[in-house]
Design an enzyme around this catalytic site. Structure first.
Site, mmCIF file in Angstrom:
data_model
loop_
_atom_site.group_PDB
_atom_site.id
_atom_site.type_symbol
_atom_site.label_atom_id
_atom_site.label_comp_id
_atom_site.label_asym_id
_atom_site.label_seq_id
_atom_site.Cartn_x
_atom_site.Cartn_y
_atom_site.Cartn_z
ATOM 1 N N GLY A 7 52.466 4.867 6.714
ATOM 2 C CA GLY A 7 52.094 5.045 5.433
ATOM 3 C C GLY A 7 52.823 6.004 4.907
ATOM 4 C CG PHE A 23 42.915 1.804 11.791
ATOM 5 C CD1 PHE A 23 42.730 0.803 11.988
ATOM 6 C CD2 PHE A 23 43.485 2.900 11.494
ATOM 7 C CE1 PHE A 23 42.127 0.410 10.850
ATOM 8 C CE2 PHE A 23 42.172 2.837 10.303
ATOM 9 C CZ PHE A 23 41.201 1.299 10.274
ATOM 10 C CB VAL A 54 26.950 3.592 2.631
ATOM 11 C CG1 VAL A 54 26.439 2.987 3.714
ATOM 12 C CG2 VAL A 54 27.932 3.492 2.868
ATOM 13 C CD GLU A 72 35.611 2.486 -0.701
ATOM 14 O OE1 GLU A 72 36.348 2.300 -1.094
ATOM 15 O OE2 GLU A 72 34.890 3.528 -0.041
ATOM 16 C CB CYS A 81 36.009 7.505 5.469
ATOM 17 S SG CYS A 81 35.123 6.057 4.420
ATOM 18 C CB THR A 83 28.748 10.428 7.282
ATOM 19 O OG1 THR A 83 29.336 8.961 7.628
ATOM 20 C CG2 THR A 83 29.707 10.588 8.215
ATOM 21 N N GLY A 118 44.059 8.119 3.306
ATOM 22 C CA GLY A 118 43.183 8.060 2.378
ATOM 23 C C GLY A 118 41.897 7.619 2.386
ATOM 24 C CE LYS A 121 32.477 11.399 3.092
ATOM 25 N NZ LYS A 121 31.585 11.331 4.332
HETATM 26 C C1 UGA Z 1 36.713 4.023 7.222
HETATM 27 C C2 UGA Z 1 36.891 2.991 8.380
HETATM 28 O O1 UGA Z 1 37.972 2.702 8.614
HETATM 29 C C3 UGA Z 1 35.422 2.657 8.880
HETATM 30 O O2 UGA Z 1 35.558 2.042 9.977
HETATM 31 C C4 UGA Z 1 34.332 3.780 8.298
HETATM 32 O O3 UGA Z 1 33.325 3.106 8.323
HETATM 33 C C5 UGA Z 1 34.613 3.908 7.016
HETATM 34 O O4 UGA Z 1 35.722 4.513 7.181
HETATM 35 C C6 UGA Z 1 33.756 5.270 6.291
HETATM 36 O O5 UGA Z 1 33.404 6.107 7.455
HETATM 37 O O6 UGA Z 1 32.906 4.806 5.730
HETATM 38 P P1 UGA Z 1 38.190 3.094 5.155
HETATM 39 O O7 UGA Z 1 38.373 4.424 4.584
HETATM 40 O O8 UGA Z 1 36.961 1.905 3.952
HETATM 41 O O9 UGA Z 1 37.293 2.669 5.858
HETATM 42 O O10 UGA Z 1 39.492 2.024 4.977
HETATM 43 P P2 UGA Z 1 40.468 2.245 6.325
HETATM 44 O O11 UGA Z 1 41.283 0.417 5.772
HETATM 45 O O12 UGA Z 1 40.087 2.985 7.363
HETATM 46 O O13 UGA Z 1 41.567 2.709 5.628
HETATM 47 C C7 UGA Z 1 41.668 4.356 5.491
HETATM 48 C C8 UGA Z 1 43.030 4.476 5.016
HETATM 49 O O14 UGA Z 1 43.534 4.534 6.210
HETATM 50 C C9 UGA Z 1 43.290 4.394 4.167
HETATM 51 O O15 UGA Z 1 44.590 4.833 3.311
HETATM 52 C C10 UGA Z 1 44.626 3.050 4.470
HETATM 53 O O16 UGA Z 1 45.391 3.226 4.027
HETATM 54 C C11 UGA Z 1 45.392 4.249 6.109
HETATM 55 N N1 UGA Z 1 45.540 3.487 7.192
HETATM 56 C C12 UGA Z 1 44.647 2.185 7.315
HETATM 57 C C13 UGA Z 1 47.339 3.749 7.437
HETATM 58 O O17 UGA Z 1 47.782 4.138 6.888
HETATM 59 N N2 UGA Z 1 47.694 3.291 8.951
HETATM 60 C C14 UGA Z 1 46.796 2.215 9.186
HETATM 61 O O18 UGA Z 1 47.409 1.213 10.148
HETATM 62 C C15 UGA Z 1 45.391 1.650 8.980
#
Ligand code: UGA
Length: 437
Positions: free
Chosen positions: A257, A253, A11, A156, A264, A123, A261, A267
């Site tokens: 899957g 979202f 961050v 990320e 964020c 956070t 993971g 946790k």
């Molecule tokens: C997440 C949030 O999307 C951000 O807005 C937030 O700032 C961040 O956490 C944080 O708190 O710092 P991130 O963990 O980088 O971001 O990744 P995401 O793209 O949100 O994906 C998280 C997980 O959800 C991944 O394992 C992804 O494969 C899974 N996912 C996402 C699904 O299984 N299905 C979906 O439709 C979307």
């Protein structure tokens, strides 16, 4: 504006760099000398597309600097951002560990000069900003400062774009003066008419948890519906598309899957559960989302086992992708960390490839995995291929070649990248998630 960023983790580094790209003067401070040394030489400690170019450019133009010494920039700063880690506490109770936040507060306090806004980016549980303010006051009773909370919503792998084109910016403040400083910092975003939600510090702190918990809930919801689709013979892809077209639900979202993971969602959902417990409240939906996520990972192990004939013993499984999502080398809480060891325990041999995450993966996965150069090498003589992470290079595989390389044409697509009909036509025994048709 002059900005100090405390912490050069994910961050801090992205935010500091993007602020310098906005035109502000940013000094990023970190306690680890080797990290600062590397950053000064242009080496970026994380994989985030586009970050290296922005760091290099802004360092060259004199707007971005790295140091281990907090006294270098804090006295002249309009704002000091705290972007240090808040891991889940080692006590194993789900609480966020605030040691680094409080340490940072003590470290910056002596160097505050003139009016400064201390902004929390990490956070943190509701009420932390006030605790930080108390620590700063105790350490430096003369300090002239206001506290603020400015949660981040970066994903990320897409962090630069998320920062430069956010859906909104959330600012929690207690004074007009602090609000003005933060609005000035984000002024470059006015051009693209980014909404700024200006609210209280507590609301801003809780907003971050609520946003992540809601997204985690959305994923767990579609994962459960995917399982129902498998049971009743329905197709979750069409279903998700159809419900997502309702503007009240939204299309994002809703991709089923192997479970969410990363650093964020797992946790922050746990931390939210602990926070509300302290206040005697409940967020039962979030509790359920966490349980469903654990069950989804376990279900994937069963799915793979069934696809290879009911037993892992003596079978070789090719894993395409290991990281929790594409475009990152981050392995934290990746579903592969649960799924792969469970299969190995039952006698499976694993061959694995990941475009960026293999070095990191070695720290999280058991010994004995064969890491290979590409997806094809992974599939060679394997009994099944598991598409674990939807990296672009796995989206247009030479499927004829994959089929020839595999000992048996078993393809388990945990991200629903491929079309089941096409895969069947090519002769694969194909399994997706929630594709019961
Ligand atoms: C997440 C949030 O999307 C951000 O807005 C937030 O700032 C961040 O956490 C944080 O708190 O710092 P991130 O963990 O980088 O971001 O990744 P995401 O793209 O949100 O994906 C998280 C997980 O959800 C991944 O394992 C992804 O494969 C899974 N996912 C996402 C699904 O299984 N299905 C979906 O439709 C979307």
């Amino acid at each position: 504006m002059n900005i100090t960023m405390i912490g050069t983790g994910y961050v801090g580094l992205v935010t500091g760099t993007c602020f310098s790209e906005f035109g502000h003067h940013v000094t990023c401070v970190d306690k680890i000398p080797e990290k600062i040394e590397k950053l000064l030489q242009g080496e970026i400690p994380i994989y985030e597309p586009g970050l290296d170019v922005l760091v290099e450019k802004n360092v060259k133009e004199g707007r971005l600097n790295f140091t281990t010494d907090p006294s270098e920039a804090i006295p002249d700063s309009d704002a000091v951002f705290l972007a240090v880690g808040t891991p889940t506490s080692r006590r194993g109770d789900g609480y966020a560990d605030l040691t680094y936040v409080f340490e940072a507060a003590r470290e910056i306090a002596p160097y505050l000069k003139d009016y400064t806004v201390i902004v929390n980016k990490s956070t943190v549980p509701v009420g932390t900003a006030r605790q930080v303010a108390r620590i700063v006051k105790e350490s430096n009773p003369d300090a002239d400062f206001d506290m603020a909370s400015n949660p981040e919503f970066l994903r990320e792998g897409a962090a630069i774009n998320d920062f430069m084109r956010p859906d909104r910016v959330v600012i929690g403040v207690e004074s007009q003066r602090a609000e003005e400083v933060l609005r000035d910092i984000y002024r470059p975003l006015y051009l693209i008419e980014t909404p700024i939600v200006c609210t209280t510090i507590e609301t801003a702190e809780l907003t971050k948890y609520a946003a992540n918990a809601f997204l985690a809930m959305k994923i767990s919801f579609i994962n459960e519906i995917a399982n129902v689709c498998e049971a009743v013979g329905a197709d979750v892809t069409a279903l998700a598309k159809a419900i997502g077209m309702d503007g009240r639900i939204g299309p994002k979202f809703l991709h089923p899957g192997p479970g969410y993971g990363g650093s964020c969602f797992p946790k922050d959902t746990l931390a939210l559960l602990r926070i509300v417990q302290e206040y005697g409240e409940n967020v039962r939906l979030v509790e359920a989302a966490v349980e469903v996520n654990a069950a989804q990972k376990a279900r994937m192990v069963k799915k793979i086992r069934e696809a290879i004939g009911g037993s892992e013993t003596g079978k070789t499984i090719a894993f395409l992708g290991l990281t929790f999502k594409p475009e990152t080398d981050d392995m934290r809480e990746a579903p592969s960390i649960t799924i792969i060891p469970a299969l190995m325990e039952k006698g499976a041999r694993i061959k694995a490839h990941d475009p960026q995450g293999m070095e990191e993966a070695k720290r999280y996965l058991p010994d004995g995995i064969e890491y290979v150069k590409n997806a094809y090498e992974a599939c060679k003589d394997a009994d099944a291929a598991v598409l674990m992470t939807e990296w672009n290079q796995y989206r247009s595989l030479d499927l004829e070649r994959i089929k020839r390389l595999l000992k048996q044409p078993v393809f388990i697509d945990l991200r629903n990248v491929y079309d089941p009909e096409t895969m069947k036509r090519l002769g694969f025994r194909y399994t997706g998630v929630g594709r019961g048709v």
